[in-house]
Structures are given as structure tokens and as C-alpha cells.
Design an enzyme around this catalytic site. Structure first.
Site, PDB file in Angstrom:
ATOM      1  N   LYS A  37       0.812  -1.233   0.000  1.00  0.00           N
ATOM      2  CA  LYS A  37       0.000   0.000   0.000  1.00  0.00           C
ATOM      3  C   LYS A  37       0.839   1.273   0.000  1.00  0.00           C
ATOM      4  CE  LYS A  37      -0.591   0.216   4.987  1.00  0.00           C
ATOM      5  NZ  LYS A  37      -1.269  -0.450   6.097  1.00  0.00           N
ATOM      6  N   ARG A 130      -6.858   0.543  17.046  1.00  0.00           N
ATOM      7  CA  ARG A 130      -7.377   0.684  15.699  1.00  0.00           C
ATOM      8  C   ARG A 130      -8.289  -0.521  15.515  1.00  0.00           C
ATOM      9  NH1 ARG A 130      -3.692   1.296  10.334  1.00  0.00           N
ATOM     10  NH2 ARG A 130      -4.109  -0.930  10.223  1.00  0.00           N
TER      11      ARG A 130
HETATM   12  C1  LIG Z   1      -0.323  -1.066   6.710  1.00  0.00           C
HETATM   13  C2  LIG Z   1      -0.531  -2.310   7.441  1.00  0.00           C
HETATM   14  C3  LIG Z   1       0.548  -3.174   7.670  1.00  0.00           C
HETATM   15  C4  LIG Z   1       1.962  -2.840   7.251  1.00  0.00           C
HETATM   16  O1  LIG Z   1       2.506  -1.881   8.117  1.00  0.00           O
HETATM   17  P1  LIG Z   1       4.009  -1.380   7.936  1.00  0.00           P
HETATM   18  O2  LIG Z   1       4.238  -0.449   9.077  1.00  0.00           O
HETATM   19  O3  LIG Z   1       4.061  -0.722   6.620  1.00  0.00           O
HETATM   20  O4  LIG Z   1       4.893  -2.569   7.992  1.00  0.00           O
HETATM   21  C5  LIG Z   1       0.289  -4.371   8.311  1.00  0.00           C
HETATM   22  N1  LIG Z   1      -0.945  -4.693   8.721  1.00  0.00           N
HETATM   23  C6  LIG Z   1      -2.009  -3.876   8.528  1.00  0.00           C
HETATM   24  C7  LIG Z   1      -3.339  -4.301   9.026  1.00  0.00           C
HETATM   25  C8  LIG Z   1      -1.830  -2.672   7.883  1.00  0.00           C
HETATM   26  O5  LIG Z   1      -2.882  -1.863   7.685  1.00  0.00           O
END
Ligand SMILES: *Cc1c(COP(=O)(O)O)cnc(C)c1O
Length: 342
Positions: A37, A130
Site C-alpha cells: 500500500k 485501531r
Molecule cells: C499497513 C498495514 C501493515 C503494514 O505496516 P508497515 O508499518 O508498513 O509494515 C500491516 N498490517 C495492517 C493491518 C496494515 O494496515
């Protein structure tokens, strides 16, 4: 002629970072999903992650995941599903992260309609506030999920350092393990996956004596930017030279400014990028003698008083933080230029 603003993506370095993270994790029995993402679900970046050894690709957006489906790797939806994307999830996605029974029941219905079994990971909120159900509600929720024939609950998951800033610790992880044990013992459900978090879980793995409880991590930032989370400093094993933003100077003038009530002259340049493309606070100049003054939607103003050699059309280079990278990679005004091989 002016060059247009662009993001230079070094695919070799993305692949090397992936190899380093995958190697560290596999030495502790952990599989890594590559989170795309931050790169807007970019296909080339995703390919580099796969070449680096991730077991699958994960993204928060179905638009990105549908594009990534062409790579024929397992796909994970990270964001809790919207009710109106259920159909596409069953069609394209192997595993989704979930926290709402109503959504899980809809997934079940659609999976049944298409004669499929959809895998889910149930998210548990261990304090980051979250997504995720509270630990006290896990058993009852799992009992309900167990009744759904076309849903396979493959594990529990959690997320850290994304909202309230709660970090992964051995204590938090054993809390998750206790829940998994309880489900295995009381509900006779084998949960093979413990999806322990994101980049913020990687520093713990470097401690030799640490035996992790998680067997899966979902990693974006440390692979993409080489940064440790949450400190934002370089992670010891990875390169931070993966992405470079380059923008040309479109105006270069001496401006009268007030410093401490005194009028002074400052040599300033305007670059052809703005808040549509970047978050100014998230940019780091490669040339330390230049500093950012501010930005508007389409302009970035920098102080170049210490560089009298610069001229119109010259390019200024930046590294980015995660939020800024995300915005750059989704800006249709910034050209993507690939170098190296994924
Ligand atoms: C964005 C996200 C990740 C990845 O997080 P990073 O800090 O980029 O490694 C993992 N799990 C979820 C649910 C996320 O939304």
C-alpha cells in the site's frame, strides 16, 4: 527544457530489503507478507517483493489488489472489508483480516454462493485501538464464526504502532498466544496462523534470545523505505536508498523576508511539486545545505541561500517518509521511473 517531477524506484534495493527482512524472519520461523500500500500497490514493486521471497502480497485497497492479481501470488486484504466489496473479496482475495461478525457472515454467504471457502484472520485489539475485537470478546466471536461453513478461520492477528502507538512486546504477544491456546483447547479449532503485526515487530527479532510467538508478519515500511518503525531511523539490515523524489526548479529569486523583525534577503527556489503530491514535513533533502520553507498545493518553496550554483531547471532530490511516499505513489502528476531489477 525542464524535467518533470518523478519518483525513482530502485527495484534491486527493494528486492534486497525484502530478502533481508524475509531472512531475518525465517530464521525465527516467521513468514512475511509484502505490504504494497505504501507504493500504491505498484506492480513492479510487488514483483520485487515476490522476488525477495515474500509468501504473498497484502494491501489495504481492493483497487490495488485487483491489479496485483495478475502476478498470481496469494493476496491478503489488510483493511476491514466494506460491505459493498464482499463480492470482489471472495473473487480475488485469499485471506482477509476481519473484526466484524456482520461482515464475516456476508463473506460466508457470498463464498457459499460461489462454492468457495474464504480464509480469514480475526483481528484482536491489544491496545493500539485501531481495528480488532477486544480480547474478552474473542471466544464468543470465534464460536459464531465456527458455525459458518464457507469461512475458514486460520488464525488471530493484531496490529501495533498504527494509531495509539502501542508497541509489540513479549507480554502483548503472550496475551495473543493465550487466546489461541484457549480456542484450540475449548473450541477444538486449530489456528495455524498468528499474524503478529507489521514493521514495528521486526526490531524484536534481532534479539538473539527472543523466541517469537507470531509466525506471520505483514511488512511494508521496512521493506519499502528501509526504516525501523516507530523510530524512523535506518533499520540495520536494509537500505534507505530505495525511493528518490526528484523535482525541478521553476522559479529562482531573491526574496525579502523578515527574520526576528529584521528584513533580510533569502535566495529561494520554487519546485514543481506541492501538497497534492507530497507531505512537506515528510521530505528529507539529500543536500543538507538546502531547507524547506513551505508548500502550497502545487509549489514547494526551498531556501537555497547556501547554493549559488543552482539554476532554473536544476533538480532537487529528496528521500521520503511513509506517508509522503504513499502520497507520491498515488499522485497522477508524478512520473514513476524504475531502475535496477526486482
Ligand atoms: C499497513 C498495514 C501493515 C503494514 O505496516 P508497515 O508499518 O508498513 O509494515 C500491516 N498490517 C495492517 C493491518 C496494515 O494496515
Amino acid at each position: 527544457m525542464l524535467n518533470s517531477p518523478r519518483i525513482e524506484i530502485n527495484l534491486t534495493k527493494v528486492r534486497n530489503n525484502t530478502e533481508k527482512v524475509v531472512g531475518l524472519a525465517s530464521s525465527k520461523g516467521i513468514e512475511i507478507w509484502g505490504v504494497t500500500k505504501g507504493a500504491g500497490g505498484d506492480l513492479e514493486v510487488a514483483r520485487a517483493m515476490l522476488a525477495g521471497g515474500v509468501v504473498g502480497l497484502a494491501d489495504a485497497r481492493m483497487v490495488n489488489l485487483k491489479r496485483l492479481a495478475s502476478l498470481n501470488s496469494p493476496l491478503m486484504l489488510l483493511r476491514i472489508p466494506m460491505l459493498d466489496e464482499i463480492r470482489e473479496i471472495i473473487k480475488y482475495i485469499d485471506v482477509s483480516l476481519n473484526s466484524e461478525l456482520e461482515v464475516i457472515r456476508s463473506l460466508n454467504q457470498e463464498a457459499k454462493r460461489l462454492d468457495k471457502v474464504h480464509k480469514i484472520i480475526l483481528m484482536v485489539d491489544l491496545g493500539d485501538r485501531r481495528e480488532g475485537i477486544l480480547p474478552k470478546n474473542v471466544i464468543d466471536t470465534v464460536k459464531e464464526i465456527k458455525k459458518l461453513n464457507n469461512i475458514r478461520l486460520i488464525g488471530l492477528g493484531t496490529n501495533f504502532a498504527c494509531f495509539a502507538g502501542v508497541l509489540p512486546t513479549a507480554g502483548k504477544m503472550s496475551q495473543l498466544m493465550n487466546l489461541v491456546d484457549k480456542i484450540r483447547d475449548n473450541l477444538k479449532l486449530d489456528l495455524p496462523i498468528i499474524s503478529g503485526g507489521n514493521s514495528s515487530s521486526l526490531p524484536l527479532l534481532k534479539e538473539e534470545k527472543y523466541t517469537p510467538i507470531a509466525n506471520q508478519l505483514r511488512v511494508g515500511e521496512t521493506i519499502l523505505l528501509g526504516l525501523e518503525v516507530p523510530t524512523g531511523t535506518k533499520f540495520s539490515l536494509t537500505s534507505i536508498e530505495t525511493f528518490k523524489l526528484v523535482a525541478p526548479i521553476i522559479e529562482l529569486k531573491d526574496k525579502n523576508i523578515l527574520i526576528d523583525g529584521q528584513e533580510r534577503i533569502q535566495r529561494r527556489a520554487i519546485l514543481a511539486i506541492g501538497k497534492q503530491d507530497i507531505i512537506p514535513e515528510g521530505l528529507k533533502l539529500l543536500d543538507k545545505s538546502i531547507s524547506i520553507v513551505g508548500a502550497s498545493s502545487d509549489h514547494l518553496i526551498v531556501d537555497i541561500s547556501l547554493r549559488d550554483d543552482l539554476k532554473l531547471g536544476d533538480e532537487i532530490e529528496f528521500r521520503l517518509d511513509y506517508a509522503s511516499l504513499l502520497r507520491v505513489m498515488t499522485s497522477s502528476y508524478i512520473k514513476k521511473v524504475y531502475c535496477g531489477r526486482g
